[in-house]
Design a protein around this motif. Structure first.
Motif, PDB file in Angstrom:
ATOM      1  N   ALA A 394     -28.293 -36.603  29.466  1.00 20.95           N
ATOM      2  CA  ALA A 394     -27.214 -36.237  28.536  1.00 20.95           C
ATOM      3  C   ALA A 394     -26.050 -37.216  28.669  1.00 20.95           C
ATOM      4  O   ALA A 394     -25.451 -37.635  27.668  1.00 20.95           O
ATOM      5  N   GLN A 395     -25.759 -37.590  29.920  1.00 21.99           N
ATOM      6  CA  GLN A 395     -24.692 -38.570  30.130  1.00 21.99           C
ATOM      7  C   GLN A 395     -25.061 -39.917  29.519  1.00 21.99           C
ATOM      8  O   GLN A 395     -24.220 -40.593  28.915  1.00 21.99           O
ATOM      9  N   VAL A 396     -26.367 -40.309  29.690  1.00 24.97           N
ATOM     10  CA  VAL A 396     -26.819 -41.579  29.116  1.00 24.97           C
ATOM     11  C   VAL A 396     -26.696 -41.558  27.597  1.00 24.97           C
ATOM     12  O   VAL A 396     -26.248 -42.528  26.969  1.00 24.97           O
ATOM     13  N   ARG A 397     -27.114 -40.392  27.003  1.00 25.07           N
ATOM     14  CA  ARG A 397     -26.991 -40.289  25.550  1.00 25.07           C
ATOM     15  C   ARG A 397     -25.541 -40.379  25.111  1.00 25.07           C
ATOM     16  O   ARG A 397     -25.208 -41.037  24.117  1.00 25.07           O
ATOM     17  N   ALA A 398     -24.693 -39.724  25.851  1.00 24.97           N
ATOM     18  CA  ALA A 398     -23.270 -39.779  25.516  1.00 24.97           C
ATOM     19  C   ALA A 398     -22.735 -41.200  25.662  1.00 24.97           C
ATOM     20  O   ALA A 398     -21.978 -41.697  24.811  1.00 24.97           O
ATOM     21  N   LEU A 399     -23.165 -41.882  26.738  1.00 17.21           N
ATOM     22  CA  LEU A 399     -22.715 -43.268  26.945  1.00 17.21           C
ATOM     23  C   LEU A 399     -23.283 -44.180  25.861  1.00 17.21           C
ATOM     24  O   LEU A 399     -22.600 -45.102  25.396  1.00 17.21           O
ATOM     25  N   ALA A 400     -24.572 -43.935  25.459  1.00 18.05           N
ATOM     26  CA  ALA A 400     -25.167 -44.757  24.399  1.00 18.05           C
ATOM     27  C   ALA A 400     -24.386 -44.591  23.096  1.00 18.05           C
ATOM     28  O   ALA A 400     -24.134 -45.565  22.369  1.00 18.05           O
ATOM     29  N   GLY A 401     -23.999 -43.345  22.794  1.00 14.57           N
ATOM     30  CA  GLY A 401     -23.179 -43.116  21.601  1.00 14.57           C
ATOM     31  C   GLY A 401     -21.848 -43.833  21.695  1.00 14.57           C
ATOM     32  O   GLY A 401     -21.371 -44.415  20.706  1.00 14.57           O
TER      33      GLY A 401
END
Length: 476
Positions: A394-401
């Motif tokens: 979830a953190q990676v997805r947030a960082l990717a966004g």
């Protein structure tokens, strides 16, 4: 002799915490062995070490599993092992002559905890491993005789040794001599599934009314009784010492008829008279010494205890009887059979053991149970790791966004920079053309200035010539 005492629980727990019965039993053994001149090593579980205070003997680093226990015991190179935690006996077999302390009927207690099969397996394993066993009273020996015979023990001699629980005071404790303003009786101690004091409590509260306080320690209280925290052992003994009597009556069950209890020994240590059941192992001695009330109905015993509490001479006589009984359980007397085994003990001859298959099955089940526990722990850890991974994803997805948003912002900034560069480039080209025009005009101006300067120089030379002519004419 170099003796290893294996136990559960802190031998001397942190301040304010009660000592477990097994730890107290191990502490008595270790101190008696030390006072007899033996070198004593103690070995407990790692989970019991935090906050524990130094006790008798030299404590080894705690163990976490049977294999670690066996390794530590082997490394200690001892002459004798005294195991006060029978469930650990299997790991100690064959290292040195092994004495297993069966002070509590764990197989019977396990029946009240839903663990009868489990505890039966552990008991069989302990009997297989032991070279000697200790019992806290004769009834408990009778309880084990059949199992000892099936395990190949020689029953033509007296199997096992009687080492009663001891009356042990806490160092530095000052006994309370002045009776409290309001008399009280005590019910309780460590709560156990096989203890049911509900009827005793209800009858005591109903009968005493406002004449005395009923204090409950550790057990569920009833309306009209006062719940009291037990605290450490010194405080517990002080609480017992100040009571008019200790109510040691519970709903009848096999465990009560078989086991000597630490609660009873603590009451005797503190000088408090007992109101106990007639079917307990200690009843005959309480009856014979007058250390309390055995056959008397509860209400009559309570009346007698309150009457004596207000009559100093009667109270002193009663407590003298209690101390007489307590002296029979002084460690110097109770520990003699164990000290004798330390000197005489050898490895027990083993020819057959009908319980061996059961013990092997118990070991297999115990290993399976431990494997299941490890599997459950591993599955729980995997679930935790999956949750951590999902959180990280979830953190990676947030960082990717955030990165995509930053890239879009950078693209916009780059486009703006290109537009600014184009505008500035156009303006710069115009400025360069204007500068070139100015440079040409400046060159023309410089050429004009140079021409005017030459003309001025020629005019100045002409003026000088004319001036000379005029001076010449005036002079002529």
């Amino acid at each position: 002799m170099r003796v290893l005492v294996v136990h559960h629980g802190a031998l001397v727990p942190p301040a304010g915490q009660p000592a477990s019965g097994g730890a107290l039993r191990a502490r008595v053994h270790a101190r008696a062995l030390e006072e007899a001149g033996h070198e004593v090593l103690t070995l407990g579980r790692a989970q019991d070490e935090p906050g524990a205070l130094p006790g008798p003997g030299r404590a080894l680093r705690g163990f976490r599993a049977p294999a670690e226990l066996r390794r530590r015991a082997q490394d200690a190179a001892v002459d004798r092992i005294v195991c006060v935690a029978p469930e650990e006996a299997g790991a100690l077999a064959g290292i040195a002559p092994l004495c297993v302390d069966l002070y509590a009927p764990r197989m019977l207690e396990g029946a009240f905890e839903g663990l009868q099969e489990h505890e039966a397996g552990r008991t069989l394993e302990a009997l297989r491993a032991a070279d000697e066993v200790l019992f806290s009273n004769p009834r408990q020996r009778w309880f084990f005789l059949g199992l000892l015979g099936a395990a190949g023990w020689d029953l033509t001699t007296t199997a096992g040794r009687l080492v009663p629980l001891a009356c042990v005071d806490e160092p530095g404790r000052t006994a309370r001599l002045r009776p409290p303003a309001t008399p009280y009786v005590i019910v309780g101690g460590q709560p156990w599934p096989w203890q049911d004091a509900g009827a005793t409590l209800a009858r005591a509260v109903r009968h005493l009314g406002f004449r005395a306080e009923v204090r409950v320690v550790g057990l569920p209280a009833v309306t009209g009784a006062t719940a009291v925290a037990r605290g450490d052992r010194a405080g517990w003994l002080d609480l017992l010492a100040g009571s008019a009597a200790v109510l040691d009556r519970y709903a009848p069950n096999p465990e009560r008829a078989l086991a000597q209890s630490f609660r009873q020994m603590d009451a005797l240590t503190a000088g408090a008279p007992l109101v106990t059941d007639p079917d307990t192992p200690l009843a005959e001695e309480v009856r014979a010494t007058g250390a309390g009330w055995v056959d008397t109905p509860l209400e009559d015993a309570l009346d007698a205890a309150l009457a004596e509490a207000t009559q100093p001479e009667a109270a002193l006589r009663r407590r003298a009887s209690v101390h007489t009984l307590a002296a029979r359980f002084a460690p110097a007397r109770t520990e003699e059979p164990l000290l004798a085994w330390i000197t005489e003990g050898t490895v027990r001859a083993r020819s057959w053991n009908l319980l061996a298959p059961g013990a092997a099955l118990a070991r297999a089940r115990d290993r399976a149970a431990r494997a299941e526990a490890r599997r459950d722990a591993a599955l729980a850890e995997v679930a935790d790791k999956r949750a951590e991974i999902e959180a990280l994803n979830a953190q990676v997805r947030a960082l990717a966004g955030a990165v995509e948003a930053s890239a879009a912002a950078l693209s916009d900034v780059a486009g703006f920079k290109r537009e600014v560069a184009a505008v500035l480039g156009t303006r710069l080209s115009g400025r360069e053309a204007e500068a070139e025009h100015l440079r040409r005009e400046l060159a023309i101006a410089h050429a004009e200035i140079d021409k005017k300067t030459r003309e001025l120089d020629a005019a100045q030379a002409e003026r000088d010539r004319v001036g000379k002519v005029l001076r010449a004419l005036r002079g002529g």
